[in-house]
Design a protein around this motif. Structure first.
Motif, PDB file in Angstrom:
ATOM      1  N   LYS A  41       0.828  -1.202   0.000  1.00 51.99           N
ATOM      2  CA  LYS A  41       0.000   0.000   0.000  1.00 51.99           C
ATOM      3  C   LYS A  41       0.866   1.258   0.000  1.00 51.99           C
ATOM      4  O   LYS A  41       0.617   2.209  -0.752  1.00 51.99           O
ATOM      5  N   TYR A  42       1.914   1.269   0.832  1.00 50.99           N
ATOM      6  CA  TYR A  42       2.826   2.417   0.876  1.00 50.99           C
ATOM      7  C   TYR A  42       3.496   2.643  -0.478  1.00 50.99           C
ATOM      8  O   TYR A  42       3.632   3.775  -0.943  1.00 50.99           O
ATOM      9  N   SER A  43       3.924   1.555  -1.122  1.00 53.57           N
ATOM     10  CA  SER A  43       4.645   1.698  -2.385  1.00 53.57           C
ATOM     11  C   SER A  43       3.766   2.317  -3.468  1.00 53.57           C
ATOM     12  O   SER A  43       4.281   2.941  -4.405  1.00 53.57           O
ATOM     13  N   LEU A  44       2.429   2.150  -3.342  1.00 52.92           N
ATOM     14  CA  LEU A  44       1.498   2.669  -4.344  1.00 52.92           C
ATOM     15  C   LEU A  44       0.756   3.913  -3.872  1.00 52.92           C
ATOM     16  O   LEU A  44      -0.199   4.342  -4.523  1.00 52.92           O
ATOM     17  N   LEU A  45       1.193   4.492  -2.768  1.00 56.81           N
ATOM     18  CA  LEU A  45       0.457   5.629  -2.233  1.00 56.81           C
ATOM     19  C   LEU A  45       0.503   6.832  -3.172  1.00 56.81           C
ATOM     20  O   LEU A  45      -0.480   7.575  -3.298  1.00 56.81           O
ATOM     21  N   ARG A  46       1.617   7.038  -3.870  1.00 59.69           N
ATOM     22  CA  ARG A  46       1.691   8.136  -4.843  1.00 59.69           C
ATOM     23  C   ARG A  46       0.718   7.896  -5.988  1.00 59.69           C
ATOM     24  O   ARG A  46       0.087   8.838  -6.486  1.00 59.69           O
ATOM     25  N   TYR A  47       0.585   6.654  -6.406  1.00 59.09           N
ATOM     26  CA  TYR A  47      -0.401   6.319  -7.445  1.00 59.09           C
ATOM     27  C   TYR A  47      -1.819   6.585  -6.939  1.00 59.09           C
ATOM     28  O   TYR A  47      -2.627   7.215  -7.630  1.00 59.09           O
ATOM     29  N   THR A  48      -2.126   6.097  -5.734  1.00 57.78           N
ATOM     30  CA  THR A  48      -3.465   6.297  -5.174  1.00 57.78           C
ATOM     31  C   THR A  48      -3.771   7.774  -5.031  1.00 57.78           C
ATOM     32  O   THR A  48      -4.868   8.243  -5.391  1.00 57.78           O
ATOM     33  N   TYR A  49      -2.805   8.530  -4.503  1.00 62.34           N
ATOM     34  CA  TYR A  49      -3.005   9.962  -4.314  1.00 62.34           C
ATOM     35  C   TYR A  49      -3.266  10.648  -5.664  1.00 62.34           C
ATOM     36  O   TYR A  49      -4.157  11.488  -5.789  1.00 62.34           O
ATOM     37  N   THR A  50      -2.479  10.270  -6.672  1.00 55.27           N
ATOM     38  CA  THR A  50      -2.656  10.865  -7.998  1.00 55.27           C
ATOM     39  C   THR A  50      -4.045  10.563  -8.545  1.00 55.27           C
ATOM     40  O   THR A  50      -4.728  11.451  -9.077  1.00 55.27           O
ATOM     41  N   GLN A  51      -4.491   9.311  -8.416  1.00 53.63           N
ATOM     42  CA  GLN A  51      -5.817   8.935  -8.921  1.00 53.63           C
ATOM     43  C   GLN A  51      -6.924   9.697  -8.193  1.00 53.63           C
ATOM     44  O   GLN A  51      -7.869  10.191  -8.816  1.00 53.63           O
ATOM     45  N   MET A  52      -6.799   9.814  -6.874  1.00 54.25           N
ATOM     46  CA  MET A  52      -7.814  10.537  -6.102  1.00 54.25           C
ATOM     47  C   MET A  52      -7.810  12.022  -6.457  1.00 54.25           C
ATOM     48  O   MET A  52      -8.863  12.674  -6.506  1.00 54.25           O
ATOM     49  N   PHE A  53      -6.624  12.559  -6.708  1.00 55.04           N
ATOM     50  CA  PHE A  53      -6.514  13.960  -7.103  1.00 55.04           C
ATOM     51  C   PHE A  53      -7.193  14.187  -8.455  1.00 55.04           C
ATOM     52  O   PHE A  53      -7.924  15.168  -8.651  1.00 55.04           O
ATOM     53  N   LEU A  54      -6.979  13.256  -9.391  1.00 56.29           N
ATOM     54  CA  LEU A  54      -7.603  13.371 -10.709  1.00 56.29           C
ATOM     55  C   LEU A  54      -9.124  13.297 -10.613  1.00 56.29           C
ATOM     56  O   LEU A  54      -9.837  13.956 -11.377  1.00 56.29           O
ATOM     57  N   ILE A  55      -9.625  12.486  -9.674  1.00 61.30           N
ATOM     58  CA  ILE A  55     -11.065  12.437  -9.435  1.00 61.30           C
ATOM     59  C   ILE A  55     -11.562  13.798  -8.947  1.00 61.30           C
ATOM     60  O   ILE A  55     -12.594  14.311  -9.403  1.00 61.30           O
ATOM     61  N   SER A  56     -10.810  14.411  -8.023  1.00 64.80           N
ATOM     62  CA  SER A  56     -11.199  15.730  -7.501  1.00 64.80           C
ATOM     63  C   SER A  56     -11.164  16.800  -8.585  1.00 64.80           C
ATOM     64  O   SER A  56     -11.937  17.758  -8.542  1.00 64.80           O
ATOM     65  N   LEU A  57     -10.273  16.631  -9.557  1.00 64.55           N
ATOM     66  CA  LEU A  57     -10.182  17.586 -10.664  1.00 64.55           C
ATOM     67  C   LEU A  57     -11.239  17.311 -11.738  1.00 64.55           C
ATOM     68  O   LEU A  57     -11.366  18.080 -12.688  1.00 64.55           O
ATOM     69  N   GLY A  58     -11.974  16.223 -11.604  1.00 60.47           N
ATOM     70  CA  GLY A  58     -13.000  15.878 -12.584  1.00 60.47           C
ATOM     71  C   GLY A  58     -12.459  15.206 -13.821  1.00 60.47           C
ATOM     72  O   GLY A  58     -13.163  15.075 -14.828  1.00 60.47           O
ATOM     73  N   ILE A 159       2.639   4.210 -14.112  1.00 59.25           N
ATOM     74  CA  ILE A 159       2.244   4.512 -12.734  1.00 59.25           C
ATOM     75  C   ILE A 159       3.466   4.925 -11.907  1.00 59.25           C
ATOM     76  O   ILE A 159       4.573   4.453 -12.140  1.00 59.25           O
ATOM     77  N   PRO A 160       3.279   5.821 -10.934  1.00 61.09           N
ATOM     78  CA  PRO A 160       4.363   6.149  -9.996  1.00 61.09           C
ATOM     79  C   PRO A 160       4.466   5.093  -8.906  1.00 61.09           C
ATOM     80  O   PRO A 160       3.459   4.536  -8.459  1.00 61.09           O
ATOM     81  N   TYR A 161       5.682   4.831  -8.480  1.00 59.86           N
ATOM     82  CA  TYR A 161       5.960   3.783  -7.498  1.00 59.86           C
ATOM     83  C   TYR A 161       7.097   4.247  -6.598  1.00 59.86           C
ATOM     84  O   TYR A 161       8.023   4.916  -7.059  1.00 59.86           O
ATOM     85  N   GLN A 162       7.017   3.903  -5.313  1.00 54.55           N
ATOM     86  CA  GLN A 162       8.080   4.253  -4.373  1.00 54.55           C
ATOM     87  C   GLN A 162       8.522   3.019  -3.597  1.00 54.55           C
ATOM     88  O   GLN A 162       7.702   2.165  -3.233  1.00 54.55           O
ATOM     89  N   ASN A 163       9.812   2.950  -3.324  1.00 54.58           N
ATOM     90  CA  ASN A 163      10.364   1.849  -2.537  1.00 54.58           C
ATOM     91  C   ASN A 163       9.919   2.016  -1.087  1.00 54.58           C
ATOM     92  O   ASN A 163      10.216   3.025  -0.458  1.00 54.58           O
ATOM     93  N   SER A 164       9.207   1.007  -0.566  1.00 58.47           N
ATOM     94  CA  SER A 164       8.664   1.129   0.789  1.00 58.47           C
ATOM     95  C   SER A 164       9.382   0.233   1.797  1.00 58.47           C
ATOM     96  O   SER A 164       8.905   0.041   2.910  1.00 58.47           O
ATOM     97  N   SER A 165      10.547  -0.320   1.409  1.00 59.81           N
ATOM     98  CA  SER A 165      11.217  -1.281   2.280  1.00 59.81           C
ATOM     99  C   SER A 165      11.624  -0.680   3.617  1.00 59.81           C
ATOM    100  O   SER A 165      11.652  -1.372   4.635  1.00 59.81           O
ATOM    101  N   ASN A 166      11.946   0.605   3.643  1.00 55.67           N
ATOM    102  CA  ASN A 166      12.378   1.247   4.889  1.00 55.67           C
ATOM    103  C   ASN A 166      11.373   2.277   5.399  1.00 55.67           C
ATOM    104  O   ASN A 166      11.725   3.174   6.166  1.00 55.67           O
ATOM    105  N   ILE A 167      10.116   2.157   4.979  1.00 54.19           N
ATOM    106  CA  ILE A 167       9.082   3.120   5.337  1.00 54.19           C
ATOM    107  C   ILE A 167       8.313   2.617   6.557  1.00 54.19           C
ATOM    108  O   ILE A 167       7.884   1.464   6.604  1.00 54.19           O
TER     109      ILE A 167
END
Length: 262
Positions: A41-58, A159-167
């Protein structure tokens, strides 16, 4: 009784996320499964945030939705109730088919006619079949082990992805650079978005966000800046560290000698 994942852990025995014991359930495994899911979930949080932001922008529709929302011509996705209720799209890029069995038995998943790759290892799982009848995908057997998360990246998506191994918390992601994962479709094309903000309240109203559309076509990556926003923080998450290609053998080896920014 406490129901948090760590309440089921045996503190004397910390299991590696890469280990697996067929004798389930066992003390500590609930924590292990939760840890793996939270890291994903952490590794895809930037993707989730981007998708939710795009929903808010219509620009986009719903985030958590039945698979047929993205493949409306596929009648199996709509008419087979078990598939309708269990095959989930996360945004427009990920197909998630969870294991809902009480036992660790393998089960069938249904894949619309498209490229799909296992995530996050990138292994090719299904391919688009040309001239196949509309609404005819394919069934594939999926592992039912409780530590397996059957999630697949759709072809044609970036899609954007982040390394979550040390998060250990979401704020740590602010200082973890972003990668872009490109999964071309059968036409060797892909597109996606990435959005960053700077912690301000109401970034949409104040336009204090960076909004970039990314396109891959004819072996060229293009970055279109939709909104520059403002930047006055010390975050590093808005730095694209690398670009990862799935299905690399199908792509010209001279790919992406330079990025084009408009």
């Amino acid at each position: 009784k406490p129901q948090e994942p760590w309440a089921f852990s045996d503190k004397k025995r910390r299991l590696s996320i890469n280990k697996y014991d067929l004798n389930w359930p066992k003390e500590g495994y609930t924590l292990l499964a939760a840890q793996k899911a939270i890291k994903l979930k952490y590794s895809l949080l930037r993707y989730t945030y981007t998708q939710m932001f795009l929903i808010s922008l219509g620009i986009k529709g719903s985030y958590f939705k039945p698979c047929f929302f993205e493949f409306p011509g596929d009648t199996i996705l709509l008419n087979e109730m078990n598939i309708l209720n269990t095959h989930i799209m996360l945004g427009d890029s990920f197909l998630f088919i969870p294991n809902l069995n009480e036992q660790e038995s393998d089960y069938l998943g249904y894949f619309p006619n498209s490229h799909f790759n296992k995530f996050p290892n990138g292994e090719s799982f299904t391919n688009f079949i040309k001239n196949r009848d509309l609404g005819m995908g394919q069934f594939k057997e999926l592992p039912g082990r409780y530590l397996d998360i059957n999630i697949f990246l759709r072809g044609g998506k970036i899609i954007p992805y982040q390394n979550s191994s040390n998060i250990s918390c979401t704020n740590d992601l602010r200082y973890e650079r972003t990668s872009l994962i490109v999964n071309p479709d059968h036409n060797n094309r892909a597109n996606g978005y990435v959005i960053y903000d700077n912690d301000e309240i109401d970034p949409i109203g104040n336009k204090t966000y960076l909004h970039v559309e990314v396109e891959f076509k004819k072996n060229v990556m293009k970055f279109y800046v939709i909104n520059w926003g403002k930047k006055y923080n010390n975050h590093t998450d808005d730095v694209i560290e690398d670009i990862v290609f799935y299905r690399g053998s199908e792509i010209n080896k001279n790919i992406v000698k330079k990025a084009i920014i408009d």
